[in-house]
Design a protein around this motif. Structure first.
Motif, PDB file in Angstrom:
ATOM      1  N   GLU A  65      17.894  13.315  -5.653  1.00 26.52           N
ATOM      2  CA  GLU A  65      16.768  12.688  -4.967  1.00 26.52           C
ATOM      3  C   GLU A  65      17.141  11.300  -4.461  1.00 26.52           C
ATOM      4  N   LYS A  66      16.806  11.040  -3.225  1.00 25.13           N
ATOM      5  CA  LYS A  66      17.024   9.712  -2.648  1.00 25.13           C
ATOM      6  C   LYS A  66      15.703   8.960  -2.562  1.00 25.13           C
ATOM      7  N   PHE A  83       0.835  -1.196   0.000  1.00 26.80           N
ATOM      8  CA  PHE A  83       0.000   0.000   0.000  1.00 26.80           C
ATOM      9  C   PHE A  83       0.874   1.251   0.000  1.00 26.80           C
ATOM     10  N   GLY A  84       1.967   1.222   0.757  1.00 21.52           N
ATOM     11  CA  GLY A  84       2.873   2.373   0.798  1.00 21.52           C
ATOM     12  C   GLY A  84       3.497   2.661  -0.565  1.00 21.52           C
ATOM     13  N   ARG A  85       3.954   1.615  -1.243  1.00 22.73           N
ATOM     14  CA  ARG A  85       4.549   1.799  -2.576  1.00 22.73           C
ATOM     15  C   ARG A  85       3.528   2.337  -3.570  1.00 22.73           C
ATOM     16  N   ARG A  86       2.289   1.895  -3.409  1.00 22.33           N
ATOM     17  CA  ARG A  86       1.223   2.334  -4.307  1.00 22.33           C
ATOM     18  C   ARG A  86       1.068   3.850  -4.285  1.00 22.33           C
ATOM     19  N   GLN A  92      12.195   3.161  -4.919  1.00 22.35           N
ATOM     20  CA  GLN A  92      12.380   3.839  -6.192  1.00 22.35           C
ATOM     21  C   GLN A  92      12.111   5.334  -6.041  1.00 22.35           C
ATOM     22  N   PRO A  93      13.014   6.191  -6.536  1.00 25.83           N
ATOM     23  CA  PRO A  93      12.754   7.636  -6.470  1.00 25.83           C
ATOM     24  C   PRO A  93      11.552   8.019  -7.316  1.00 25.83           C
ATOM     25  N   LEU A  94      10.971   9.143  -6.994  1.00 27.86           N
ATOM     26  CA  LEU A  94       9.781   9.603  -7.708  1.00 27.86           C
ATOM     27  C   LEU A  94      10.119  10.273  -9.037  1.00 27.86           C
ATOM     28  N   LEU A  98      12.295   4.549   6.053  1.00 30.47           N
ATOM     29  CA  LEU A  98      12.933   5.807   5.699  1.00 30.47           C
ATOM     30  C   LEU A  98      12.154   6.449   4.551  1.00 30.47           C
ATOM     31  N   VAL A  99      11.841   7.727   4.707  1.00 31.42           N
ATOM     32  CA  VAL A  99      11.141   8.476   3.655  1.00 31.42           C
ATOM     33  C   VAL A  99      11.765   9.860   3.543  1.00 31.42           C
TER      34      VAL A  99
END
Length: 615
Positions: free
Chosen positions: A430-431, A412-415, A421-423, A467-468
């Motif tokens: 970007e990390k 759900f978080g990846r969704r 994966q960077p945005l 980590l976000v």
């Protein structure tokens, strides 16, 4: 009759004359041969050398494109800058003659009696002049008009020393949006060795960091060329007749998504003495409206003369606060209780949670799991998912996490934008984040000897362990509210040529699914509403007058005995989202108390409620 001695004398004199005549003949023969060689055998080569001394190919550097905010306000422009330089082909060839020029330059002082040139850097420039022939070598950058006048006064004594004018980047608002904009500097030796810089030359100024780096090729434009006639001192006397100059083509201007007014409010809201970041994004298309990383730096230092630039760079590079780091895109932090929305969403999507479900173990201040007692920050009693999110109850989510399991939670978080994966934002650095599972946890902590255990889910279900980035938090909360997909966050709105014509527009792009069941969406929005607009909500300090805000607070643990990182992620209007804001303040305490008021000020400005924002 001549005596024997007189006869010897005549013979000697005749011999001397003969030798003299022979010497004259040989000398003239050598001169004729040399003249023949110069005039006929090596004519083309010598003519070209003569022309090279008389003519100079001058590269006309294209004007670098500007950067504007979304409303046409200039964020980055160019300013004229005088450079004192050596033209190697017009310097005397003998080292002794060059040494005279070197010493003359060292003796030149300004109106304050200080030397204009540093002996070490001047010596380096003269050494480089031995192998760099076809381009100027700067010996004084960003010279003042007074310094230029002094050099011109001594021009007859300084053959090969010339004055150039070029443009340097100027950032009129100083530190504002510095991490977004980036800066320019002279290309390094290491960069010149890379294939992507094959068409660059030593001395070129290129974009470093931010938009300056990412869109460097668009900003550069195309250099022009002119052929000029120069005198023996190497100074231009005019264009060569009959030879057309090739004018430079200015670089493209970039209209960014940044709102200058909003950016100013955001930067004023976060003190430069604080480590933190803010991202404001339009969740409907991924446009970044404001981005702050604190502490900030002034990119103008990279356009100063060498001595001042090196001093400024040293201060920035050695600063323990790490102002060069763009925390908004490369700072990674535990998401804290904001992540409870992910846990709740995964439970609702899978049917494990519902709006009416209560766990048998109510919150009495902690939760017993085996031999371990996991505390909650308060005592909240028996709750459903909406109430648990409003009060940010850990005990509810300990139990929910064990029921749902990390595979469902991570999916759900990846969704909605989290994960490895960077945005794909259009500035470098970007990390990606990290959503732990048993495999990645064991691999990451192999050297420490740590192994995955089911009890870790208790921490992970409340956002302690992942980590976000602040960019991911803003993207997550925005796409969660829209339920229409995760758009690639971006800072380029459009590119325009020097005539103002639009050359390219950014096309919104969905990079993650960002969708859930309507019922899941309804419940999560109700919970986010409750966080801000219910009297007991942890995010009530982020409420706006007349506009519905939904949010989630968080307090991220990072070091034992230290204050927590303060998180606040919000969206408004909640049921028709236009703006999403994520704020983090490192080691500042509770997110609802510290970070929420900052997000509120930004949203106030966005909706035109500035007077209220000042309260």
């Amino acid at each position: 009759m001549l005596s024997m001695s007189d006869n010897d004398s005549v013979q000697t004199r005749n011999w001397n004359v003969l030798v003299f005549m022979a010497g004259v003949v040989i000398l003239f023969t050598i001169l004729l041969v040399r003249l023949f060689s110069l005039q006929y055998l090596n004519y083309d080569e010598n003519f070209q050398r003569s022309e090279n001394n008389r003519l100079r190919r001058v590269v006309l550097v294209a004007e670098r494109g500007f950067i504007y905010d979304r409303n046409g306000e200039v964020l980055v422009r160019n300013r004229p800058s005088y450079q004192i330089a050596l033209q190697a082909m017009h310097l005397p060839r003998k080292d002794s003659a060059r040494a005279i020029i070197f010493n003359r330059l060292l003796q030149i002082v300004d109106k304050n009696g200080e030397r204009m040139f540093d002996s070490l850097s001047l010596d380096t420039a003269f050494q480089r002049a031995h192998w760099i022939k076809n381009r100027p070598i700067r010996i004084l950058e960003d010279a003042s008009p007074e310094q230029v006048a002094i050099i011109e006064e001594h021009s007859s004594e300084l053959p090969g020393v010339t004055t150039l004018i070029e443009s340097r980047r100027e950032y009129p608002y100083g530190t504002l949006a510095s991490h977004v904009l980036g800066y320019t500097s002279e290309i390094s030796e290491e960069q010149l060795k890379l294939p992507e810089f094959a068409d660059y030359s030593q001395g070129d100024r290129i974009g470093q960091k931010g938009l300056e780096q990412h869109y460097d090729s668009e900003f550069r434009g195309k250099n022009g060329l002119k052929l000029v006639e120069v005198n023996a001192m190497g100074r231009e006397v005019g264009l060569v007749r009959g030879v057309e100059s090739e004018p430079p083509v200015p670089g493209l201007h970039l209209v960014s998504t940044i709102d200058l007014k909003l950016q100013k409010v955001a930067e004023e809201a976060i003190a430069d003495s604080v480590k933190g970041a803010l991202v404001a994004i339009d969740p409907r298309n991924g446009e970044i409206l404001a981005m702050v990383s604190s502490p900030r730096l002034d990119p103008n230092i990279f356009s100063l003369k060498k001595r001042e630039r090196n001093k400024g760079w040293a201060q920035v590079a050695l600063d323990s606060m790490r102002p060069l780091t763009n925390r908004a895109i490369s700072g990674t932090y535990p998401p804290a209780s904001v992540f409870k929305l992910v846990t709740a969403g995964a439970g609702l999507e899978s049917g494990i949670l519902s709006e009416t479900k209560y766990y048998p173990k109510s919150c009495t201040g902690g939760y017993q799991f085996g031999s371990r007692y996991q505390k909650c920050w308060g005592v909240h009693g028996n709750l459903n998912v909406v109430h648990a999110l409003r009060l940010s109850c850990d005990v509810f989510f300990y139990q929910a996490g064990l029921d749902i399991d990390m595979a469902r939670i991570n999916e759900f978080g990846r969704r909605f934008g989290y994960g490895e994966q960077p945005l794909g934002i259009d500035i470098p650095g970007e990390k990606s984040g990290w959503l732990p599972d048993s495999v990645s946890f064991n691999e990451r902590n192999k050297r420490l000897g740590w192994r995955w255990a089911r009890g870790l889910i208790l921490n992970l279900s409340i956002g302690q362990g992942q980590l976000v980035t602040p960019l991911q938090q803003a993207t997550f909360i925005g796409s969660l509210a829209t339920n229409k997909g995760v758009y690639r966050p971006h800072l380029m709105k459009e590119l325009r040529d020097y005539k103002g014509n639009v050359v390219k527009e950014f096309e919104p792009e969905i990079v993650r699914p960002g969708k859930m069941k309507p019922e899941t969406h309804r419940i999560l929005l109700a919970a986010m509403d409750s966080v801000v607009n219910h009297p007991g909500g942890t995010g009530k300090r982020g409420a706006l007058p007349g506009i519905r805000v939904g949010a989630k607070t968080g307090s991220g643990e990072w070091k034992k005995g230290e204050k927590t990182h303060a998180w606040y992620a919000a969206v408004a209007p909640l049921y028709d989202p236009q703006i999403a804001v994520a704020v983090i303040l490192e080691a500042a305490g509770g997110g609802g108390a510290k970070a929420a008021p900052i997000a509120r000020k930004v949203m106030m400005a966005y909706f035109g409620l500035e007077e209220e924002a000042k309260k």
